[in-house]
Enzyme design. Structure first.
Site, PDB file in Angstrom:
ATOM      1  N   SER A 107       0.825  -1.213   0.000  1.00 46.24           N
ATOM      2  CA  SER A 107       0.000   0.000   0.000  1.00 46.24           C
ATOM      3  C   SER A 107       0.854   1.256   0.000  1.00 46.24           C
ATOM      4  O   SER A 107       0.741   2.087  -0.889  1.00 46.24           O
ATOM      5  CB  SER A 107      -0.979   0.002   1.182  1.00 46.24           C
ATOM      6  OG  SER A 107      -0.316  -0.209   2.411  1.00 46.24           O
ATOM      7  N   GLY A 109       4.454   1.036   0.982  1.00 44.48           N
ATOM      8  CA  GLY A 109       5.845   0.664   0.780  1.00 44.48           C
ATOM      9  C   GLY A 109       6.733   0.800   2.000  1.00 44.48           C
ATOM     10  O   GLY A 109       7.927   0.549   1.932  1.00 44.48           O
ATOM     11  N   HIS A 180      -0.440   0.111   7.446  1.00 46.54           N
ATOM     12  CA  HIS A 180      -0.221   0.788   8.728  1.00 46.54           C
ATOM     13  C   HIS A 180      -1.313   0.442   9.730  1.00 46.54           C
ATOM     14  O   HIS A 180      -1.034   0.065  10.868  1.00 46.54           O
ATOM     15  CB  HIS A 180      -0.169   2.301   8.509  1.00 46.54           C
ATOM     16  CG  HIS A 180      -0.036   3.086   9.780  1.00 46.54           C
ATOM     17  ND1 HIS A 180       1.090   3.037  10.570  1.00 46.54           N
ATOM     18  CD2 HIS A 180      -0.895   3.926  10.418  1.00 46.54           C
ATOM     19  CE1 HIS A 180       0.923   3.827  11.626  1.00 46.54           C
ATOM     20  NE2 HIS A 180      -0.271   4.369  11.555  1.00 46.54           N
ATOM     21  N   LEU A 469       4.642  -5.698  15.116  1.00 47.06           N
ATOM     22  CA  LEU A 469       4.441  -6.176  13.755  1.00 47.06           C
ATOM     23  C   LEU A 469       4.787  -5.124  12.708  1.00 47.06           C
ATOM     24  O   LEU A 469       5.389  -5.430  11.677  1.00 47.06           O
ATOM     25  CB  LEU A 469       2.995  -6.641  13.563  1.00 47.06           C
ATOM     26  CG  LEU A 469       2.637  -7.226  12.192  1.00 47.06           C
ATOM     27  CD1 LEU A 469       3.412  -8.517  11.938  1.00 47.06           C
ATOM     28  CD2 LEU A 469       1.147  -7.461  12.075  1.00 47.06           C
ATOM     29  N   ASN A 470       4.420  -3.865  12.927  1.00 43.81           N
ATOM     30  CA  ASN A 470       4.684  -2.829  11.931  1.00 43.81           C
ATOM     31  C   ASN A 470       6.161  -2.470  11.821  1.00 43.81           C
ATOM     32  O   ASN A 470       6.568  -1.830  10.847  1.00 43.81           O
ATOM     33  CB  ASN A 470       3.862  -1.572  12.228  1.00 43.81           C
ATOM     34  CG  ASN A 470       2.482  -1.630  11.610  1.00 43.81           C
ATOM     35  OD1 ASN A 470       2.163  -2.550  10.868  1.00 43.81           O
ATOM     36  ND2 ASN A 470       1.645  -0.651  11.913  1.00 43.81           N
ATOM     37  N   TYR A 471       6.957  -2.854  12.819  1.00 42.80           N
ATOM     38  CA  TYR A 471       8.416  -2.712  12.705  1.00 42.80           C
ATOM     39  C   TYR A 471       8.975  -4.080  12.308  1.00 42.80           C
ATOM     40  O   TYR A 471       9.736  -4.697  13.035  1.00 42.80           O
ATOM     41  CB  TYR A 471       9.027  -2.256  14.025  1.00 42.80           C
ATOM     42  CG  TYR A 471       8.584  -0.897  14.511  1.00 42.80           C
ATOM     43  CD1 TYR A 471       7.965   0.022  13.663  1.00 42.80           C
ATOM     44  CD2 TYR A 471       8.788  -0.512  15.834  1.00 42.80           C
ATOM     45  CE1 TYR A 471       7.564   1.263  14.116  1.00 42.80           C
ATOM     46  CE2 TYR A 471       8.396   0.733  16.297  1.00 42.80           C
ATOM     47  CZ  TYR A 471       7.781   1.620  15.436  1.00 42.80           C
ATOM     48  OH  TYR A 471       7.380   2.849  15.892  1.00 42.80           O
TER      49      TYR A 471
END
Length: 529
Positions: A107, A109, A180, A469-471
């Site tokens: 979405s 990058g 995100h 998770l997002n890292y």
């Protein structure tokens, strides 16, 4: 007659594709299938990029942030589908599934390990950046935002509609809403309003059969799973329905630096004791970073304290003077501004920068190589521990850490309210981030990152050592592209999701029992092999 011929050709394609799924990927059938599966009113031709296209490379690199993984010449990459219509997404899912080709969904990058644009088996990139519609309903304090819309675009739309509404999400304006939000959505309103996923009320999702699920058809269990469990394990997020939050017309921000020579270690130690206990309206980030790098003899560590307060400067000064006088905050350090202008502050834009910069999208290839890791801290790190970290940081050429405070409403939201479990009991979350310019420096920088991660082990969460998770961090465990081992998935899954992993695996088994939506750190169905 023409429609009948097209239908017959499509059936032939799907039958042969089904056989191909059993044997080996069939790339030619996949591309033909795409063209027949889409409506002539919304042809997929303009959205389809193969290696034969002159703009293929630019399409690939524009949304590939980490140069470590940028490889537009990858022979495993069959095509890029830069979807311009929902039907393009549906066709990609159906045709890829029938032809044994994996999907990587991208979405914005901002993918630290490149998992949205790399694979070791034949795959297609489903790029969502052209699906970027946003609609704001001020009266209901709600919005629909497409997966490919950036946070900068969302924030700008909200500000155009209202001066006292906002959304609880990240500070980087080029983050894509799809990934995100599905990973949690951490930002500077967390202590007052929690995460992005705490404000998602509905979604539009393309499932493994190519159907669009939304509202009552979406299912409460699937809606729960994609709110922090990572949408790419369950389907393709088309859009989110979100609740907006109230903010005052005037907010206050400041940025204060303390070097080691100015007592940064002592100030940062006190920050650990107070940052999670300050009023919920105050978010105070500490950011250790390298300073004076151009002068080797004077190279040092500076801790930058960034703050955002939902209120005027006079109230903020009163809080800081009482609760954290060690920082030495002065009134001239504080700037009062609207919420939308604070989004520029967090990007270090000078005061007076036009809001239009929030709409900028990437136009150049990825320019840096980087590595990120994460940790959760539940008790203060002793000064001697911080001093060990400083010694390793000084070996880097470009490295920083973000210490993001917890507390506030995060202590009140149950761990199983969403798949994101890192709620109560945390003082702060750490992001480690190292950057370098040349590939021959990769080994040294990765070694230093492992060194600093090892040194931090006694001071952070354990059994398991939690991760965000997002890292995305492949070091916490991963599977090969072509299979998902449940034992390995439980290793990384327990770090990302703690006790919520079992329920996520059950939802996966219900909606994607054959494990089509998989990648190196995806959630497996309960009985995946």
């Amino acid at each position: 007659m023409r429609e009948m011929v097209s239908l017959i050709l499509l059936l032939v394609l799907l039958v042969s594709a089904s056989d191909a799924h059993v044997t080996k990927p069939n790339e030619e059938n996949f591309l033909r299938c795409l063209r027949y599966r889409t409506n002539p009113e919304n042809p997929i031709t303009a959205a389809l990029y193969t290696h034969d296209n002159s703009t293929f490379v630019s399409s690939y690199v524009s949304y590939a942030k980490n140069k470590r993984y940028s490889n537009p010449n990858d022979t495993k990459l069959v095509a890029i589908v830069a979807a311009k219509h929902e039907s393009h997404v549906q066709a990609t899912v159906v045709c890829a599934k029938f032809n044994g080709i994996q999907i990587r969904i991208r979405s914005g990058g901002h993918d630290y390990e490149g998992l949205s644009y790399i694979s070791s088996v034949p795959f297609v990139i489903l790029d969502m950046h052209d699906l970027r519609s946003i609609s704001i309903d001020v009266s209901r304090k709600q919005a629909w935002v497409d997966a490919g819309a950036t946070l900068g675009e969302l924030y700008t739309k909200i500000a155009e509609a209202s001066k006292t509404l906002a959304f609880a999400a990240g500070v980087c304006p080029t983050l894509g809403a799809g990934g995100h939000i599905s990973g949690g959505g951490y930002g500077n309103l967390i202590r007052k309003y929690g995460l992005s996923v705490d404000h998602v009320v509905d979604a539009r999702v393309v499932d493994v059969n190519g159907s669009i699920l939304t509202g009552a058809n979406l299912g409460k269990d699937l809606l729960w799973a994609i709110r922090g469990g990572g949408g790419a394990s369950f389907g393709v997020i088309l859009s989110w329905k979100i609740k907006l939050v109230d903010v005052p017309k005037t907010l206050t921000v400041f940025k204060v630096n303390k070097t080691l020579e100015q007592g940064a270690t002592d100030v940062l130690y006190k920050w650990q004791l107070v940052s999670s206990k300050l009023p919920h309206e105050l978010f105070l980030r500490a950011m250790p970073e390298l300073a004076n790098v151009a002068i080797p003899s004077k190279k040092t560590i500076a801790v930058v304290f960034y703050a955002q307060f939902l209120g005027p400067a006079r109230r903020l000064m009163a809080i800081m003077n009482k609760r954290f006088p060690e920082l030495g905050l002065k009134r001239e350090d504080c700037y009062e501004m609207s919420w939308i202008n604070t989004t520029l502050f967090w990007q270090n834009y000078p005061v007076g920068t036009p809001i239009s910069v929030l709409l900028d999208r990437p136009s150049n290839p990825a320019g840096a190589l980087f590595k990120s890791k994460s940790d959760y801290v539940k008790k203060p790190i002793p000064k001697e521990g911080m001093e060990k970290v400083w010694k390793i940081m000084l070996k880097f050429n470009n490295m920083f850490m973000q210490w993001n405070p917890y507390g506030g409403v995060m202590d009140k939201i149950p761990e199983n309210a969403t798949p994101f479990p890192h709620r109560k009991g945390n003082l702060f979350k750490i992001q480690y981030f190292a950057l370098w310019s040349y590939a021959n420096a990769t080994e040294a920088n990765l070694g230093l990152m492992n060194e600093i991660y090892d040194v931090m082990e006694p001071y952070v969460s354990s059994n398991p050592r939690e991760a965000f998770l997002n890292y995305r961090d492949m070091d916490v465990g991963n599977n090969p592209s072509d299979k998902t081992d449940v034992g390995e998935a439980k290793i990384y899954g327990s770090k990302y999701f703690l006790g919520n992993l079992k329920r996520l695996m059950e939802v996966k088994a219900k909606y994607d029992p054959e494990n089509f939506f998989r990648y190196e750190q995806s959630i497996p169905p309960v009985r995946a092999m």
